[in-house]
Structures are given as C-alpha cells and as structure tokens.
Motif scaffolding. Structure first.
Motif, short mmCIF file in Angstrom:
data_model
loop_
_atom_site.label_atom_id
_atom_site.label_comp_id
_atom_site.label_asym_id
_atom_site.label_seq_id
_atom_site.Cartn_x
_atom_site.Cartn_y
_atom_site.Cartn_z
N LEU A 1 0.86 -1.19 0.00
CA LEU A 1 0.00 0.00 0.00
C LEU A 1 0.89 1.23 0.00
CD1 LEU A 1 -3.06 0.65 0.15
CD2 LEU A 1 -2.79 0.92 2.62
N VAL A 2 0.71 2.09 -0.98
CA VAL A 2 1.47 3.34 -1.07
C VAL A 2 0.70 4.41 -0.29
CG1 VAL A 2 2.41 5.09 -2.62
CG2 VAL A 2 2.36 2.67 -3.32
N LEU A 3 1.36 5.06 0.65
CA LEU A 3 0.67 6.01 1.52
C LEU A 3 1.33 7.39 1.56
CD1 LEU A 3 0.03 3.63 4.56
CD2 LEU A 3 -1.68 4.48 2.96
N GLU A 4 2.56 7.50 1.12
CA GLU A 4 3.30 8.74 1.34
C GLU A 4 2.71 9.93 0.61
OE1 GLU A 4 7.91 10.32 1.64
OE2 GLU A 4 7.48 8.37 0.78
N SER A 5 2.24 9.73 -0.63
CA SER A 5 1.71 10.85 -1.39
C SER A 5 0.22 10.71 -1.69
CB SER A 5 2.47 10.99 -2.71
OG SER A 5 2.38 9.80 -3.47
N GLY A 6 -0.35 9.59 -1.38
CA GLY A 6 -1.76 9.31 -1.62
C GLY A 6 -2.05 7.93 -1.08
N THR A 7 -3.09 7.30 -1.56
CA THR A 7 -3.39 5.93 -1.14
C THR A 7 -3.57 5.09 -2.40
OG1 THR A 7 -4.52 6.77 0.83
CG2 THR A 7 -4.86 4.46 0.27
N ARG B 1 -6.77 -11.20 -5.02
CA ARG B 1 -7.91 -10.41 -4.53
C ARG B 1 -7.42 -9.65 -3.30
NH1 ARG B 1 -12.39 -11.18 -1.02
NH2 ARG B 1 -14.25 -10.05 -1.72
N TYR B 2 -7.44 -8.32 -3.37
CA TYR B 2 -6.73 -7.52 -2.39
C TYR B 2 -7.47 -6.20 -2.14
CZ TYR B 2 -2.34 -6.08 -0.05
OH TYR B 2 -1.39 -5.72 0.87
N SER B 3 -7.42 -5.73 -0.91
CA SER B 3 -7.96 -4.42 -0.55
C SER B 3 -6.90 -3.66 0.23
CB SER B 3 -9.24 -4.54 0.29
OG SER B 3 -8.92 -4.93 1.62
N ALA B 4 -7.11 -2.36 0.39
CA ALA B 4 -6.18 -1.58 1.21
C ALA B 4 -6.13 -2.12 2.64
CB ALA B 4 -6.58 -0.11 1.21
N LEU B 5 -7.28 -2.59 3.13
CA LEU B 5 -7.31 -3.13 4.49
C LEU B 5 -6.65 -4.51 4.58
CD1 LEU B 5 -10.65 -1.98 6.14
CD2 LEU B 5 -8.43 -0.86 6.05
N SER B 6 -6.40 -5.15 3.44
CA SER B 6 -5.60 -6.37 3.45
C SER B 6 -4.18 -6.04 3.92
CB SER B 6 -5.56 -7.01 2.07
OG SER B 6 -6.84 -7.38 1.63
N TYR B 7 -3.65 -4.93 3.40
CA TYR B 7 -2.33 -4.48 3.85
C TYR B 7 -2.37 -4.08 5.32
CZ TYR B 7 1.94 -1.73 4.21
OH TYR B 7 3.15 -1.24 4.62
N TYR C 1 4.98 -2.83 -12.02
CA TYR C 1 3.90 -2.87 -11.03
C TYR C 1 2.58 -2.44 -11.67
CZ TYR C 1 4.52 2.23 -10.33
OH TYR C 1 4.61 3.60 -10.49
N ILE C 2 1.51 -2.96 -11.08
CA ILE C 2 0.15 -2.56 -11.42
C ILE C 2 -0.34 -1.70 -10.26
CG2 ILE C 2 -2.19 -3.37 -11.90
CD1 ILE C 2 -0.80 -6.13 -12.53
N GLU C 3 -0.91 -0.54 -10.57
CA GLU C 3 -1.34 0.37 -9.50
C GLU C 3 -2.84 0.63 -9.57
OE1 GLU C 3 1.04 3.70 -7.99
OE2 GLU C 3 -0.57 5.01 -8.72
N ILE C 4 -3.46 0.60 -8.40
CA ILE C 4 -4.85 1.03 -8.22
C ILE C 4 -4.78 2.27 -7.33
CG2 ILE C 4 -7.14 0.39 -7.37
CD1 ILE C 4 -6.10 -2.59 -7.63
N GLY C 5 -4.95 3.44 -7.92
CA GLY C 5 -4.69 4.68 -7.20
C GLY C 5 -5.94 5.42 -6.75
N ASP C 6 -5.69 6.51 -6.01
CA ASP C 6 -6.75 7.41 -5.55
C ASP C 6 -7.85 6.67 -4.79
OD1 ASP C 6 -5.47 9.60 -6.75
OD2 ASP C 6 -6.41 9.17 -8.68
N ILE C 7 -7.46 5.83 -3.84
CA ILE C 7 -8.43 5.08 -3.05
C ILE C 7 -8.92 5.97 -1.91
CG2 ILE C 7 -8.85 3.00 -1.70
CD1 ILE C 7 -6.54 1.68 -3.21
N SER C 8 -10.19 6.31 -1.93
CA SER C 8 -10.75 7.20 -0.90
C SER C 8 -11.00 6.43 0.39
CB SER C 8 -12.06 7.82 -1.41
OG SER C 8 -12.99 6.80 -1.72
N ALA C 9 -11.25 7.17 1.46
CA ALA C 9 -11.39 6.56 2.78
C ALA C 9 -12.49 5.52 2.84
CB ALA C 9 -11.65 7.66 3.82
#
Length: 255
Positions: free
Chosen positions: A148-154, A216-222, A190-198
């Motif tokens: 999960l990339v968090l430094e500049s976005g989600t 099958r993955y979600s941000a909360l999986s990380y 890498y494959i990116e799924i960006g701009d994931i809102s809260a």
C-alpha cells in the motif's frame, strides 16, 4: 474563496506549498460557492502534510497578487472545536479519525511526535480482509508482493518481474498497462490502483497477471498484514490502525 467582485476571463488562483505551484485554477472553471463571487478551489494534500500551509495566490483585476493561506489541520480544528451544532456527530467522528490518520502518517514519514488516540483492532475484526491468491503465473513471471502506497496518496501496487512489459494484466476485468520500475537490475513492473478514498479502503480489487493468476486484495488487506506482523515497526502499525478506524468513520458518514 470569496472575491470582492466577479472574476473575469483569465482570472486565476495558484495553489502553492513550500513555494512550489501545486495547481493552477481558472476561476471560470472553479466550482461555485454558496454566495455571489465565492469559488471552490481544491488541491490534493498527502496525509503526512496535513499541517503544511497551502498558499493561494490570486491573479485578477480585483485581487492581483493577494495571498491567503490555509491547511488541512486548520479545517480539522475548526470542525472539532465547533460548539454551534453546525457539524453532525458523524462528520466530527470522520474528521477526528482523519486527524489521527494524518498525525500517524506524519509521525511515520516525517518523524514528528503528534499524539494519536486509537482503540484496539482485533485479529477477528481483520479476518474479513485476508487477501487471496489463485492460479498459475505465466512462464518467466514472478510476483514480488503487494503493498500500500501512503506517502503521497493511497494506492495499491502489485510488483512483479518479467522479461518485458507486455504481460497481460487486468484490474476487475479491465485491461491495465503495467508500469516499468526497472532500475539497472532485473525488469520490475507494477500494477497500480490509485486514488483510493477513505470509504473504499475496504473495497476488494481482483488483479490478474497473465491468463490465470489472480490476487484479490484491498487496502485493508495491507492494514491486516501490518497490524498482525511481528516485524512491522510500531509507527507503521499505528498508521495501519488509524487507516482502519478512518475507513470505519467514512463508511458511517457516507452511509
């Protein structure tokens, strides 16, 4: 933003941080406010930078060169400190959760020591966010992991090595182009799924690499992996917990 008079053609605002222009907005393309000559201006701010002042420099016949400054933190404190009843309990809860997440991100990425108030997150509560992997990878392709990339976005990223960047990839059935991250060594993509809102942090995405391999993955999986890991740094675990509560508050507010 309220101007003393109607904006004219070509009037614009520059939104800056640390002297660098983040965004330029023509007032003719900005959203309308709630009163005459009021305009809505928006710019993305990384969670870790929530206390950083954003300067608005106005260039118009009405306010040439005038600057105004604000920060995400100032908005948060205004909402949380309001006693007039102008903000709902759900909005205050969301802002409080966002503040905790921003403070945790700042502590992790910038080394600050802001206070973060969080409850406990149990393994049982995280059980629904286990990720799943199925199928076989194409020859010559190796998945390195998902993060999960968090430094500049989600954003969710799945990294893999391959002979070239032509490996077929999809996200939720739609074809995507892998990004080349090769830096002198083995070819890494890498494959990116960006701009994931809260409110979408708990949404699952199905990533396919090749014909048959799926994740099958979600941000909360990380988040689950970080919280349950024995090796993750304490500050990262705090960021993960804050994300969990931020998602819960967003779901309650937007329900």
């Amino acid at each position: 933003m309220l101007l003393p008079g109607a904006a004219k053609t070509g009037d614009k605002a520059e939104l800056k941080a640390d002297g660098a222009i983040l965004k330029e907005v023509l007032f003719s393309e900005a959203g309308a406010g709630t009163q005459a000559n009021e305009y809505k201006l928006s710019v993305g701010v990384a969670a870790k930078d929530y206390k950083k002042p954003i300067e608005i420099c106005v260039s118009s016949e009405n306010e040439n060169g005038v600057s105004k400054s604000f920060s995400v933190s100032e908005y948060m404190e205004a909402v949380l400190g309001d006693e007039s009843g102008g903000y709902s309990a759900e909005l205050k809860a969301l802002v409080r959760a966002a503040k905790n997440y921003c403070a945790a991100a700042s502590n992790y990425f910038l080394g600050t020591t802001y206070g973060v108030e969080l409850g406990e997150v149990t393994e049982e509560a995280l059980a629904a966010y286990c990720h799943e992997k199925n199928g076989e990878l194409p020859g010559g392709v190796k998945v390195l992991g998902t993060r999960l990339v968090l430094e500049s976005g989600t954003a969710i990223r799945l990294y893999f090595t391959a002979a070239d960047g032509n490996t077929a990839c999809t996200v939720n059935g739609e074809a995507v182009k892998a990004v080349d991250k090769t830096d002198g060594g083995a070819a890494v993509y890498y494959i990116e799924i960006g701009d994931i809102s809260a409110q979408k942090l708990d949404d699952f995405y199905t990533i396919t690499v090749g014909e048959n391999y799926t994740v099958r993955y979600s941000a909360l999986s990380y988040v689950r992996t970080a919280i349950l890991s024995e090796d993750a740094a304490a500050d990262l675990k705090t960021v993960a917990k804050a994300l969990y509560f931020y998602n819960a508050a967003a779901n309650a507010y937007f329900a």
